[in-house]
Structures are given as C-alpha cells and as structure tokens.
Motif scaffolding. Structure first.
Motif, mmCIF file in Angstrom:
data_model
loop_
_atom_site.group_PDB
_atom_site.id
_atom_site.type_symbol
_atom_site.label_atom_id
_atom_site.label_comp_id
_atom_site.label_asym_id
_atom_site.label_seq_id
_atom_site.Cartn_x
_atom_site.Cartn_y
_atom_site.Cartn_z
ATOM 1 N N VAL A 40 0.848 -1.195 0.000
ATOM 2 C CA VAL A 40 0.000 0.000 0.000
ATOM 3 C C VAL A 40 0.882 1.243 0.000
ATOM 4 N N ASN A 41 1.840 1.285 0.911
ATOM 5 C CA ASN A 41 2.761 2.421 0.957
ATOM 6 C C ASN A 41 3.823 2.354 -0.128
ATOM 7 N N ARG A 42 4.269 1.146 -0.454
ATOM 8 C CA ARG A 42 5.279 1.026 -1.509
ATOM 9 C C ARG A 42 4.755 1.551 -2.839
ATOM 10 N N PHE A 95 9.534 6.059 3.045
ATOM 11 C CA PHE A 95 8.447 5.086 3.079
ATOM 12 C C PHE A 95 8.884 3.773 3.735
ATOM 13 N N LYS A 96 10.128 3.758 4.236
ATOM 14 C CA LYS A 96 10.656 2.575 4.928
ATOM 15 C C LYS A 96 10.517 1.306 4.084
ATOM 16 N N SER A 97 10.909 1.435 2.808
ATOM 17 C CA SER A 97 10.777 0.304 1.887
ATOM 18 C C SER A 97 11.922 0.292 0.881
ATOM 19 N N ARG A 98 12.778 -0.701 0.998
ATOM 20 C CA ARG A 98 13.869 -0.858 0.031
ATOM 21 C C ARG A 98 13.326 -1.193 -1.348
ATOM 22 N N GLN A 99 12.119 -1.779 -1.398
ATOM 23 C CA GLN A 99 11.528 -2.176 -2.670
ATOM 24 C C GLN A 99 11.294 -0.977 -3.581
ATOM 25 N N ILE A 100 11.092 0.195 -3.007
ATOM 26 C CA ILE A 100 10.898 1.395 -3.824
ATOM 27 C C ILE A 100 12.164 1.700 -4.609
ATOM 28 N N ILE A 159 -8.043 -0.370 6.086
ATOM 29 C CA ILE A 159 -6.706 -0.743 5.599
ATOM 30 C C ILE A 159 -5.820 0.490 5.535
ATOM 31 N N ALA A 160 -6.383 1.605 5.046
ATOM 32 C CA ALA A 160 -5.607 2.844 4.934
ATOM 33 C C ALA A 160 -5.118 3.301 6.304
ATOM 34 N N ARG A 161 -6.001 3.240 7.303
ATOM 35 C CA ARG A 161 -5.604 3.654 8.656
ATOM 36 C C ARG A 161 -4.532 2.728 9.224
ATOM 37 N N ARG A 162 -4.612 1.470 8.877
ATOM 38 C CA ARG A 162 -3.671 0.484 9.417
ATOM 39 C C ARG A 162 -2.248 0.731 8.941
ATOM 40 N N PHE A 163 -2.106 1.212 7.710
ATOM 41 C CA PHE A 163 -0.773 1.369 7.137
ATOM 42 C C PHE A 163 -0.365 2.830 6.946
ATOM 43 N N ARG A 164 -1.115 3.738 7.543
ATOM 44 C CA ARG A 164 -0.804 5.159 7.381
ATOM 45 C C ARG A 164 0.544 5.477 8.015
ATOM 46 N N LEU A 165 1.374 6.219 7.290
ATOM 47 C CA LEU A 165 2.689 6.602 7.791
ATOM 48 C C LEU A 165 2.548 7.629 8.906
ATOM 49 N N GLU A 166 3.276 7.417 9.975
ATOM 50 C CA GLU A 166 3.214 8.316 11.119
ATOM 51 C C GLU A 166 3.708 9.703 10.745
ATOM 52 N N GLY A 167 2.912 10.695 11.057
ATOM 53 C CA GLY A 167 3.280 12.084 10.792
ATOM 54 C C GLY A 167 2.994 12.548 9.383
ATOM 55 N N TRP A 172 -3.380 11.408 -0.768
ATOM 56 C CA TRP A 172 -2.947 10.040 -1.038
ATOM 57 C C TRP A 172 -2.690 9.283 0.260
ATOM 58 N N VAL A 173 -2.263 9.965 1.306
ATOM 59 C CA VAL A 173 -2.041 9.307 2.592
ATOM 60 C C VAL A 173 -3.374 8.876 3.194
ATOM 61 N N ASP A 174 -4.364 9.757 3.108
ATOM 62 C CA ASP A 174 -5.687 9.455 3.660
ATOM 63 C C ASP A 174 -6.459 8.465 2.787
ATOM 64 N N LYS A 175 -6.243 8.548 1.474
ATOM 65 C CA LYS A 175 -6.955 7.689 0.530
ATOM 66 C C LYS A 175 -5.957 7.037 -0.423
ATOM 67 N N PRO A 176 -5.169 6.089 0.069
ATOM 68 C CA PRO A 176 -4.125 5.488 -0.766
ATOM 69 C C PRO A 176 -4.656 4.737 -1.976
ATOM 70 N N HIS A 177 -5.945 4.369 -1.954
ATOM 71 C CA HIS A 177 -6.499 3.689 -3.131
ATOM 72 C C HIS A 177 -6.451 4.591 -4.359
ATOM 73 N N ARG A 178 -6.482 5.899 -4.144
ATOM 74 C CA ARG A 178 -6.382 6.823 -5.283
ATOM 75 C C ARG A 178 -4.978 6.788 -5.894
ATOM 76 N N ALA A 179 -3.962 6.748 -5.030
ATOM 77 C CA ALA A 179 -2.585 6.681 -5.520
ATOM 78 C C ALA A 179 -2.322 5.342 -6.211
ATOM 79 N N ILE A 180 -2.773 4.236 -5.593
ATOM 80 C CA ILE A 180 -2.543 2.917 -6.185
ATOM 81 C C ILE A 180 -3.324 2.772 -7.483
ATOM 82 N N GLY A 181 -4.573 3.234 -7.482
ATOM 83 C CA GLY A 181 -5.373 3.186 -8.707
ATOM 84 C C GLY A 181 -4.770 4.039 -9.799
#
Length: 204
Positions: A40-42, A95-100, A159-167, A172-181
């Motif tokens: 989701v964040n990646r 984003f704390k993701s090496r995959q990016i 799901i969005a609240r579960r993986f929301r980045l702190e701070g 896109w942070v509030d509605k990551p489905h828009r970014a992924i879509g």
C-alpha cells in the motif's frame, strides 16, 4: 532509425511498465495478499518516485544527444542514475521500503537497455520524447486522482488507517487507493503509449 530497432526500444520501455501495472492492480484489488499490505505504501512511494524518473529521462535523453561515443554515454548515464538514485533512496527511506529503490532500478533498467542497444542521436531524442509524453500522462493521472472518485476495491478506510505513515498527511495518505489506482492506470497507459506510439513515431 531502423524500424525494428525502434520497436525493440519501445518494448524495452513497455515491459517494466506493464509488469508494474499488473502488480499494482493486484495490490488495489487485495492489498493484504501482497506481502501483508506492505505494498500500500510502496505503491504510493513508487508513484511519487515516477516523477523523478520522468525528470531523469529528459536529462538522460538530452545528455545522450550530446555525444555519440558509447563510453562517454555510459559514464554520463551511470552518473545520472547515481544522482537520481539518491532521490529514489530518500523516498525509499521515507516510506521505509527498500523495494521502492529496487523498483527505481527496475524501471530505469528499460531506459538503460534502450540506450545501450544503439548510439544514434535519434535514439537519444526518442528517450526525451518518451519522458515528455509520459510526463503529460502522469500529470493527467495525478489530476484525476484528485478529482475522480476512484473505487476503493480492497484498500478500504480500515486498511488505509492500518498502514498510514506516522506524521504524514495529504490526499494520497488518507486515501491510498487513489494513488494505487492512479499508478495502476498510469503504468498501463505508458506501456500502451510505448508500443502504440513510440514504436513508430519519427524522432526529430
């Protein structure tokens, strides 16, 4: 330019885009099935990173047009990849993701191969044209993510609240489905653009 070689270049650009589009479509449909929601964040980070890739593409194409010597081209290309890789690494860290960062290398790999297979000025112009056309698609899709009500599919509010980045904050942070879509649609459209447009258009 040899038409067959131009088609090969277009395919080199298109394959990473189609692969990324399919992967993000799976995340959009069922995020928990993809590394327990880590994508989701990646996916959001990769879509943000694409702006850097497009910026890099313009400079890479321009730099390649300045010289026809393959050794110099490779040095310039590697230098630019390193320079923009620093920005990609910063986004990856945020984003704390090496995959990016890995995705940055994967997507820019198509551009690297496209340059290595030829040295003509027309090919360098094609790199620049790719980035300019893709930039227009990118801006249109980003605009759409703001004003078009993208379906949530599997990326619900819980799901969005579960993986929301702190701070972090923002649409896109509030509605990551828009970014992924948006990213799913963007990479698909760019892949189609590569095959349908850049495989035959005349540079210059």
């Amino acid at each position: 330019m040899d038409p067959l070689l131009q088609v090969v270049m277009a395919i080199c650009f298109a394959i990473p885009c189609f692969v990324m589009s399919v992967h993000l479509a799976k995340v959009w449909r069922d995020p928990m099935a993809m590394e327990e929601g880590a994508w989701v964040n990646r996916g959001m980070g990769i879509f943000i990173m694409e702006f850097i890739l497009l910026h890099a593409g313009v400079f890479i194409g321009s730099a390649m047009a300045e010289t026809s010597h393959m050794g110099v081209r490779l040095l310039v290309l590697l230098g630019l990849i390193l320079f923009y890789g620093i920005f990609a690494a910063a986004i990856s860290w945020a984003f704390k993701s090496r995959q990016i960062l890995n995705s940055f290398l994967w997507l820019i790999g198509g551009r690297f191969v496209a340059i290595v297979i030829g040295v003509s000025e027309e090919k360098a112009e094609l790199i620049t044209m790719h980035s300019l056309y893709a930039s227009m698609v990118y801006l249109a899709v980003v605009f759409a993510t703001v004003f078009v009500p993208f379906p949530e599919f599997g990326i619900t509010d819980s799901i969005a609240r579960r993986f929301r980045l702190e701070g972090a904050s923002g649409l896109w942070v509030d509605k990551p489905h828009r970014a992924i879509g948006g990213a799913t649609i963007y990479y698909f459209l760019v892949g189609v653009m590569e095959i349908g447009l850049l495989s035959w258009i005349e540079p210059g």
